[in-house]
Design a protein around this motif. Structure first.
Motif, PDB file in Angstrom:
ATOM      1  N   ASP A 155     -13.424   9.920  99.301  1.00  0.00           N
ATOM      2  CA  ASP A 155     -13.260   9.343  98.172  1.00  0.00           C
ATOM      3  C   ASP A 155     -14.486   8.209  98.028  1.00  0.00           C
ATOM      4  O   ASP A 155     -15.196   7.877  97.165  1.00  0.00           O
ATOM      5  CB  ASP A 155     -11.985   8.192  97.944  1.00  0.00           C
ATOM      6  N   GLN A 156     -14.939   7.587  99.449  1.00  0.00           N
ATOM      7  CA  GLN A 156     -15.901   7.020  99.312  1.00  0.00           C
ATOM      8  C   GLN A 156     -17.339   7.683  99.072  1.00  0.00           C
ATOM      9  O   GLN A 156     -18.281   7.503  98.414  1.00  0.00           O
ATOM     10  CB  GLN A 156     -16.358   6.419 100.717  1.00  0.00           C
ATOM     11  N   LEU A 157     -17.336   8.950  99.618  1.00  0.00           N
ATOM     12  CA  LEU A 157     -18.515  10.017  99.366  1.00  0.00           C
ATOM     13  C   LEU A 157     -18.662  10.118  97.612  1.00  0.00           C
ATOM     14  O   LEU A 157     -19.706   9.981  97.200  1.00  0.00           O
ATOM     15  CB  LEU A 157     -18.282  11.046  99.921  1.00  0.00           C
ATOM     16  N   LEU A 158     -17.678  10.364  97.079  1.00  0.00           N
ATOM     17  CA  LEU A 158     -17.568  10.696  95.605  1.00  0.00           C
ATOM     18  C   LEU A 158     -18.200   9.518  94.840  1.00  0.00           C
ATOM     19  O   LEU A 158     -18.872   9.369  93.968  1.00  0.00           O
ATOM     20  CB  LEU A 158     -16.107  10.992  95.086  1.00  0.00           C
ATOM     21  N   TRP A 159     -17.439   8.435  95.298  1.00  0.00           N
ATOM     22  CA  TRP A 159     -18.076   7.191  94.927  1.00  0.00           C
ATOM     23  C   TRP A 159     -19.718   7.003  94.964  1.00  0.00           C
ATOM     24  O   TRP A 159     -20.441   6.202  94.115  1.00  0.00           O
ATOM     25  CB  TRP A 159     -17.357   5.761  95.264  1.00  0.00           C
ATOM     26  N   LEU A 160     -20.142   6.907  96.024  1.00  0.00           N
ATOM     27  CA  LEU A 160     -21.441   6.856  96.536  1.00  0.00           C
ATOM     28  C   LEU A 160     -22.386   7.811  95.641  1.00  0.00           C
ATOM     29  O   LEU A 160     -23.269   7.360  95.191  1.00  0.00           O
ATOM     30  CB  LEU A 160     -21.599   7.254  98.176  1.00  0.00           C
ATOM     31  N   PHE A 161     -22.208   9.122  95.504  1.00  0.00           N
ATOM     32  CA  PHE A 161     -22.821   9.951  94.738  1.00  0.00           C
ATOM     33  C   PHE A 161     -22.966   9.401  93.244  1.00  0.00           C
ATOM     34  O   PHE A 161     -24.076   9.470  92.617  1.00  0.00           O
ATOM     35  CB  PHE A 161     -22.525  11.403  94.744  1.00  0.00           C
ATOM     36  N   GLU A 162     -21.758   8.889  92.724  1.00  0.00           N
ATOM     37  CA  GLU A 162     -21.749   8.432  91.394  1.00  0.00           C
ATOM     38  C   GLU A 162     -22.638   7.271  91.286  1.00  0.00           C
ATOM     39  O   GLU A 162     -23.586   6.877  90.317  1.00  0.00           O
ATOM     40  CB  GLU A 162     -20.467   8.087  90.888  1.00  0.00           C
ATOM     41  N   TYR A 163     -22.698   6.445  92.411  1.00  0.00           N
ATOM     42  CA  TYR A 163     -23.427   5.056  92.164  1.00  0.00           C
ATOM     43  C   TYR A 163     -24.777   5.512  92.475  1.00  0.00           C
ATOM     44  O   TYR A 163     -25.647   4.784  91.765  1.00  0.00           O
ATOM     45  CB  TYR A 163     -22.980   4.300  93.504  1.00  0.00           C
ATOM     46  N   VAL A 164     -25.268   6.300  93.362  1.00  0.00           N
ATOM     47  CA  VAL A 164     -26.799   6.482  93.552  1.00  0.00           C
ATOM     48  C   VAL A 164     -27.536   7.253  92.201  1.00  0.00           C
ATOM     49  O   VAL A 164     -28.471   7.027  92.201  1.00  0.00           O
ATOM     50  CB  VAL A 164     -27.103   7.440  94.746  1.00  0.00           C
ATOM     51  N   GLY A 165     -26.730   8.274  91.837  1.00  0.00           N
ATOM     52  CA  GLY A 165     -27.130   8.961  91.003  1.00  0.00           C
ATOM     53  C   GLY A 165     -28.164  10.159  91.082  1.00  0.00           C
ATOM     54  O   GLY A 165     -28.293  10.522  92.087  1.00  0.00           O
ATOM     55  N   ASP A 166     -29.204  10.300  90.097  1.00  0.00           N
ATOM     56  CA  ASP A 166     -30.097  11.454  90.389  1.00  0.00           C
ATOM     57  C   ASP A 166     -31.043  11.191  91.613  1.00  0.00           C
ATOM     58  O   ASP A 166     -31.453  10.039  91.692  1.00  0.00           O
ATOM     59  CB  ASP A 166     -30.973  11.436  89.130  1.00  0.00           C
ATOM     60  N   ASP A 187     -11.935  19.419 100.404  1.00  0.00           N
ATOM     61  CA  ASP A 187     -11.834  18.477  99.521  1.00  0.00           C
ATOM     62  C   ASP A 187     -13.334  18.181  98.943  1.00  0.00           C
ATOM     63  O   ASP A 187     -13.439  17.851  97.796  1.00  0.00           O
ATOM     64  CB  ASP A 187     -11.197  17.289 100.038  1.00  0.00           C
ATOM     65  N   VAL A 188     -14.379  18.133  99.932  1.00  0.00           N
ATOM     66  CA  VAL A 188     -15.564  17.883  99.648  1.00  0.00           C
ATOM     67  C   VAL A 188     -16.145  18.813  98.724  1.00  0.00           C
ATOM     68  O   VAL A 188     -16.969  18.829  97.601  1.00  0.00           O
ATOM     69  CB  VAL A 188     -16.668  17.604 100.826  1.00  0.00           C
ATOM     70  N   ILE A 189     -15.992  20.188  99.136  1.00  0.00           N
ATOM     71  CA  ILE A 189     -16.733  21.245  98.308  1.00  0.00           C
ATOM     72  C   ILE A 189     -15.958  21.179  96.856  1.00  0.00           C
ATOM     73  O   ILE A 189     -16.664  21.183  96.003  1.00  0.00           O
ATOM     74  CB  ILE A 189     -16.182  22.666  98.968  1.00  0.00           C
ATOM     75  N   ARG A 190     -14.880  21.205  96.645  1.00  0.00           N
ATOM     76  CA  ARG A 190     -14.148  21.192  95.390  1.00  0.00           C
ATOM     77  C   ARG A 190     -14.555  19.761  94.838  1.00  0.00           C
ATOM     78  O   ARG A 190     -14.778  19.857  93.409  1.00  0.00           O
ATOM     79  CB  ARG A 190     -12.582  21.350  95.460  1.00  0.00           C
ATOM     80  N   GLY A 191     -14.319  18.778  95.481  1.00  0.00           N
ATOM     81  CA  GLY A 191     -14.502  17.203  94.611  1.00  0.00           C
ATOM     82  C   GLY A 191     -15.873  17.031  94.183  1.00  0.00           C
ATOM     83  O   GLY A 191     -16.251  16.510  93.081  1.00  0.00           O
ATOM     84  N   LEU A 192     -16.940  17.273  94.703  1.00  0.00           N
ATOM     85  CA  LEU A 192     -18.326  17.074  94.601  1.00  0.00           C
ATOM     86  C   LEU A 192     -19.161  18.312  93.914  1.00  0.00           C
ATOM     87  O   LEU A 192     -19.816  18.171  92.965  1.00  0.00           O
ATOM     88  CB  LEU A 192     -19.243  16.659  96.009  1.00  0.00           C
TER      89      LEU A 192
END
Length: 276
Positions: A155-166, A187-192
């Motif tokens: 969940d932190q990883l998904l937030w991080l990628f949304e925050y950092v962006g391109d 979960d990482v493979i499917r979630g990200l």
């Protein structure tokens, strides 16, 4: 098209010797370490050393897949507060890595929140997120992508990628979640999503989670991971990162033979699950 590669930092003979060994193993890619970064006065700043790498890669028909910023986790920096001396030193070292990537035509610079750069609390995680977001600008200007290897819950990883962006994608590692117990690689493979994968590091771990195991013979369900990644349309590099020269894996045989066996498993998976 999927390429196979190795990490030179887990070979007994890193650098140019590892490049030649990678070619003998049938690899088309290699990832190289920064040789300690600023902890050793950043050896790859020296154009004479870079020329040795460039020549070895050209002769072997190998492409550099990523530069591994080991100096950025050898001392605290990325997770430190903005304005601190440690944070400013990390920014300068990151920019030196970009210069090396430009000089050697390396498309990605890998950063990892591990060892001295590991986040131990929410403040350090937020500091790391801000560091990564701020560094996407210089990276884009250099034509280099940040490949971030995580050591945090999904969940932190998904937030991080949304925050950092391109400008940043994931350096996906098949073992980290399992070995360190902070999540599930599936979960990482499917979630990200595999479109966010800069490359895939492949390693396995035995039941006691100590060291590495031959791919497919540990508890990481490597073949299932490969199937899911390939069937999702991943077309990037698969990089052998098993530490074939340290216990317990080294007891299985000679390091280069173990690496060859791992790579053959990946080839079979690509033939079976990959898209033509």
């Amino acid at each position: 098209m999927n390429r196979l590669g190795i990490c030179d930092w887990y070979m007994l003979t890193p650098g140019t010797a590892a490049i030649r060994q990678a070619a003998k193993l049938g690899c088309g890619a290699i990832q190289i370490t920064d040789l300690g970064g600023m902890t050793r006065n950043y050896p790859l700043r020296d154009p004479r050393i870079r020329e040795e790498y460039r020549k070895a890669a050209a002769e072997a028909g190998i492409r550099f897949s990523a530069l591994h910023g080991s100096g950025l986790y050898s001392v605290p920096g990325m997770q430190c507060a903005e304005g601190s001396a440690a944070r400013e030193a990390a920014e300068e070292e990151f920019k030196l890595g970009l210069e090396v990537c430009r000089a050697l035509d390396i498309p990605a610079l890998t950063l990892a929140s591990v060892r001295e750069a590991r986040c131990t609390n929410d403040e350090e995680f937020r500091n790391t997120a801000r560091f990564l977001k701020e560094m996407t600008g210089p990276a884009k200007d250099a034509g280099v992508e940040i490949a971030y290897e995580h050591f945090c819950p999904t969940d932190q990883l998904l937030w991080l990628f949304e925050y950092v962006g391109d400008g940043m994608r994931l350096a996906f590692d098949s073992q980290n979640c399992v070995r360190d117990g902070f999540g599930d690689p599936f979960d990482v493979i499917r979630g990200l999503g595999v479109e966010q994968f800069c490359f895939v590091h492949l390693k396995d771990t035995p039941a006691d989670r100590k060291g590495c195991a031959p791919l497919g013979k540990g508890i990481c369900r490597i073949e299932e991971q490969l199937r899911l990644i390939l069937e999702a349309g991943y077309g990037g590099d698969f990089i052998e990162e098993n530490n074939v020269y340290l216990p317990p894996l080294c007891y299985e045989g000679m390091g280069l033979d173990l690496a060859a066996d791992d790579l053959e498993l990946v080839r079979r998976a690509i033939r079976t699950y990959g898209r033509a």
